[in-house]
Enzyme design. Structure first.
Site, PDB file in Angstrom:
ATOM      1  N   LYS A  38      38.976  44.712  56.474  1.00  0.00           N
ATOM      2  CA  LYS A  38      38.121  45.739  55.781  1.00  0.00           C
ATOM      3  C   LYS A  38      37.021  45.950  57.005  1.00  0.00           C
ATOM      4  O   LYS A  38      36.764  47.167  57.481  1.00  0.00           O
ATOM      5  CB  LYS A  38      37.339  45.373  54.544  1.00  0.00           C
ATOM      6  CG  LYS A  38      38.406  45.697  53.679  1.00  0.00           C
ATOM      7  CD  LYS A  38      37.804  45.103  52.306  1.00  0.00           C
ATOM      8  CE  LYS A  38      38.795  45.103  51.093  1.00  0.00           C
ATOM      9  NZ  LYS A  38      38.533  44.375  49.991  1.00  0.00           N
ATOM     10  N   LYS A  45      51.821  46.254  51.903  1.00  0.00           N
ATOM     11  CA  LYS A  45      51.567  46.373  50.457  1.00  0.00           C
ATOM     12  C   LYS A  45      51.245  48.017  49.990  1.00  0.00           C
ATOM     13  O   LYS A  45      50.787  48.546  50.600  1.00  0.00           O
ATOM     14  CB  LYS A  45      50.796  45.371  49.690  1.00  0.00           C
ATOM     15  CG  LYS A  45      49.395  45.435  50.326  1.00  0.00           C
ATOM     16  CD  LYS A  45      48.540  44.551  49.423  1.00  0.00           C
ATOM     17  CE  LYS A  45      46.994  45.069  49.882  1.00  0.00           C
ATOM     18  NZ  LYS A  45      45.999  44.516  48.880  1.00  0.00           N
ATOM     19  N   LYS A 103      45.972  51.099  46.540  1.00  0.00           N
ATOM     20  CA  LYS A 103      45.354  52.315  45.868  1.00  0.00           C
ATOM     21  C   LYS A 103      45.058  53.464  46.789  1.00  0.00           C
ATOM     22  O   LYS A 103      45.057  54.593  46.525  1.00  0.00           O
ATOM     23  CB  LYS A 103      44.215  51.910  45.279  1.00  0.00           C
ATOM     24  CG  LYS A 103      44.385  50.961  43.945  1.00  0.00           C
ATOM     25  CD  LYS A 103      43.211  50.930  43.337  1.00  0.00           C
ATOM     26  CE  LYS A 103      42.851  49.575  42.559  1.00  0.00           C
ATOM     27  NZ  LYS A 103      42.436  48.643  43.229  1.00  0.00           N
TER      28      LYS A 103
HETATM   29  P1  TYM Z   1      42.613  45.079  43.577  1.00  0.00           P
HETATM   30  O1  TYM Z   1      41.771  46.131  42.624  1.00  0.00           O
HETATM   31  O2  TYM Z   1      42.954  45.376  44.819  1.00  0.00           O
HETATM   32  O3  TYM Z   1      43.883  44.918  42.651  1.00  0.00           O
HETATM   33  C1  TYM Z   1      44.089  44.692  41.284  1.00  0.00           C
HETATM   34  C2  TYM Z   1      45.181  43.826  41.083  1.00  0.00           C
HETATM   35  O4  TYM Z   1      46.601  44.123  41.481  1.00  0.00           O
HETATM   36  C3  TYM Z   1      47.057  43.231  42.388  1.00  0.00           C
HETATM   37  N1  TYM Z   1      47.686  44.064  43.560  1.00  0.00           N
HETATM   38  C4  TYM Z   1      48.869  43.757  43.830  1.00  0.00           C
HETATM   39  N2  TYM Z   1      49.866  42.881  43.468  1.00  0.00           N
HETATM   40  C5  TYM Z   1      51.165  42.970  43.974  1.00  0.00           C
HETATM   41  N3  TYM Z   1      51.669  43.873  44.987  1.00  0.00           N
HETATM   42  C6  TYM Z   1      50.645  44.899  45.226  1.00  0.00           C
HETATM   43  N4  TYM Z   1      50.983  45.642  46.294  1.00  0.00           N
HETATM   44  C7  TYM Z   1      49.557  44.589  44.744  1.00  0.00           C
HETATM   45  N5  TYM Z   1      48.336  45.310  45.199  1.00  0.00           N
HETATM   46  C8  TYM Z   1      47.151  44.806  44.295  1.00  0.00           C
HETATM   47  C9  TYM Z   1      45.990  42.324  43.051  1.00  0.00           C
HETATM   48  O5  TYM Z   1      46.492  41.230  43.228  1.00  0.00           O
HETATM   49  C10 TYM Z   1      44.839  42.136  41.655  1.00  0.00           C
HETATM   50  O6  TYM Z   1      45.500  41.328  41.026  1.00  0.00           O
HETATM   51  N6  TYM Z   1      39.383  41.471  44.717  1.00  0.00           N
HETATM   52  C11 TYM Z   1      40.096  41.897  43.729  1.00  0.00           C
HETATM   53  C12 TYM Z   1      39.415  42.520  42.346  1.00  0.00           C
HETATM   54  C13 TYM Z   1      38.598  41.381  41.895  1.00  0.00           C
HETATM   55  C14 TYM Z   1      39.127  40.063  41.000  1.00  0.00           C
HETATM   56  C15 TYM Z   1      37.998  39.487  40.807  1.00  0.00           C
HETATM   57  C16 TYM Z   1      40.531  39.798  40.736  1.00  0.00           C
HETATM   58  C17 TYM Z   1      37.227  41.456  41.608  1.00  0.00           C
HETATM   59  N7  TYM Z   1      36.911  39.939  41.130  1.00  0.00           N
HETATM   60  C18 TYM Z   1      37.997  38.306  39.720  1.00  0.00           C
HETATM   61  C19 TYM Z   1      40.211  38.629  39.991  1.00  0.00           C
HETATM   62  C20 TYM Z   1      39.134  38.005  39.570  1.00  0.00           C
HETATM   63  C21 TYM Z   1      40.915  43.366  44.171  1.00  0.00           C
HETATM   64  O7  TYM Z   1      40.400  43.893  44.678  1.00  0.00           O
HETATM   65  O8  TYM Z   1      41.810  43.695  43.392  1.00  0.00           O
END
Ligand code: TYM
Length: 336
Positions: A113, A195, A198
């Protein structure tokens, strides 16, 4: 026996996609009957990369609506918004004293980032994994359903919990990343470049909000090649990704047929027809996503329902969070 505590979160930084669904939300839905579940929208985390908040409220509502449309029941789980639970911020503060600059700077997501936004390398970005640890530890969660990209953050959460317990006494259990299949999931973008995400590479990402025609168009454009050179070849990762998606949304028979065709193919004898495979995948994807999209749109239009769900979720989350915070304050000795 008390049910194990589960927690996970999603940032409201754009439209949810199939990676979010298969890496995370599908597990949430399966876990809601068996575990004591907390699922939330990580709107504080989104401020580390998206300081413009014009779209934030809509995005938060959409994440809540899409989670429910995928099968999450807000009566069974606590479904809440991060900023409604100030206890998380206090735990974040205590954990920040146990996190070191060097390890935070080495975190992969920080380095990625920082490269993407060189003019906004803010302290929140650096301490992102500390806030994520606070999200998890505030409910003393032990299982965290996430995709593969979150593995390092989970390891850091365990380290912070360990350091806290070592210094102040055993209060915080060590959380583990979780997926029903065992292996954590990573869904690639349809052009095979990284990957699904969003906000990046949107024409190669399948969103839960995409129309039927857009889904078909994106899938028909997905990267393929001339076919394997020898029978039973290993699959390039962009081809493997199409098979993974097919295993997720198509019938086992359909997926197996294309798998067999692939394995029987070689140069000069290409049996696998990627065009047919993509057509089948596109139709099955449309069948899978249409009801989710329609249900999510209906929930998003009902602001009273959304506000009720969010309030109810915050109440449940704060009850658990304040109990942990009392134990944390007692352990540290800041209870005057
Ligand atoms: P985020 O918002 O990027 O993604 C949400 C969830 O989706 C999963 N994910 C994927 N899994 C498989 N293939 C992909 N291409 C893919 N893109 C996203 C992510 O692994 C996630 O489970 N830091 C986290 C948000 C967060 C969080 C937490 C998660 C904040 N606090 C505490 C768990 C526990 C994030 O940016 O996820």
């Amino acid at each position: 026996m008390a049910k194990e505590v589960v927690l996970s979160g999603i940032r409201p930084t754009g439209f949810l996609h199939l990676g979010n669904y298969f890496g995370a939300m599908r597990n949430y839905v399966r876990m809601q009957d068996e575990y004591n579940c907390y699922f939330f929208v990580a709107n504080w985390h989104s401020l580390t990369t998206h300081p413009d908040t014009k779209e934030l409220q809509t995005a938060v509502h959409r994440v809540i609506a899409e989670n429910i449309a995928c099968g999450l029941d807000p009566e069974k789980v606590a479904l809440y918004v991060q900023s409604d639970v100030p206890e998380i911020a206090e735990l974040y503060l205590y954990l920040n004293m146990l996190a070191y600059k060097g390890e935070l700077e080495k975190t992969t997501t920080f380095k990625d980032k920082a490269r993407l936004q060189p003019d906004n390398i803010n302290a929140g970005l650096l301490t992102y994994p500390v806030l994520q640890a606070a999200d998890i530890l505030i409910h003393r969660a032990v299982k965290v359903p996430v995709g593969k990209d979150q593995e390092q953050h989970l390891e850091m959460a365990r380290n912070f919990a360990q350091r806290f317990n070592h210094r102040y006494g055993d209060v915080l259990p060590e959380p583990q990343a979780f997926n029903y299949g065992g292996e954590l999931v990573k869904i690639l973008s349809l052009d095979g470049n990284g990957k699904m995400s969003k906000s990046e590479n949107q024409l190669n990402t399948l969103y839960l909000a995409d129309t039927d025609d857009l889904l078909r168009k994106k899938i028909m454009k997905a990267k393929t090649d001339q076919g394997p050179e020898t029978p039973n070849s290993p699959k390039p990762d962009y081809i493997q990704n199409l098979f993974t998606l097919m295993r997720l949304v198509s019938t086992p028979d359909a997926a197996q047929k294309f798998e067999d065709d692939f394995n029987a193919s070689s140069t000069g004898n290409c049996i696998i027809r990627y065009g047919d495979m993509k057509k089948q995948l596109a139709e099955d994807m449309v069948t899978f996503i249409t009801p989710i999209r329609e249900k999510a749109l209906a929930i998003q239009a009902d602001k009273i329902l959304l506000s009720h769900i969010i309030k109810h979720g915050a109440e449940k989350a704060r009850e658990s969070a304040s109990a942990t915070l009392t134990a944390v304050r007692n352990a540290i000795g800041v209870n005057y």
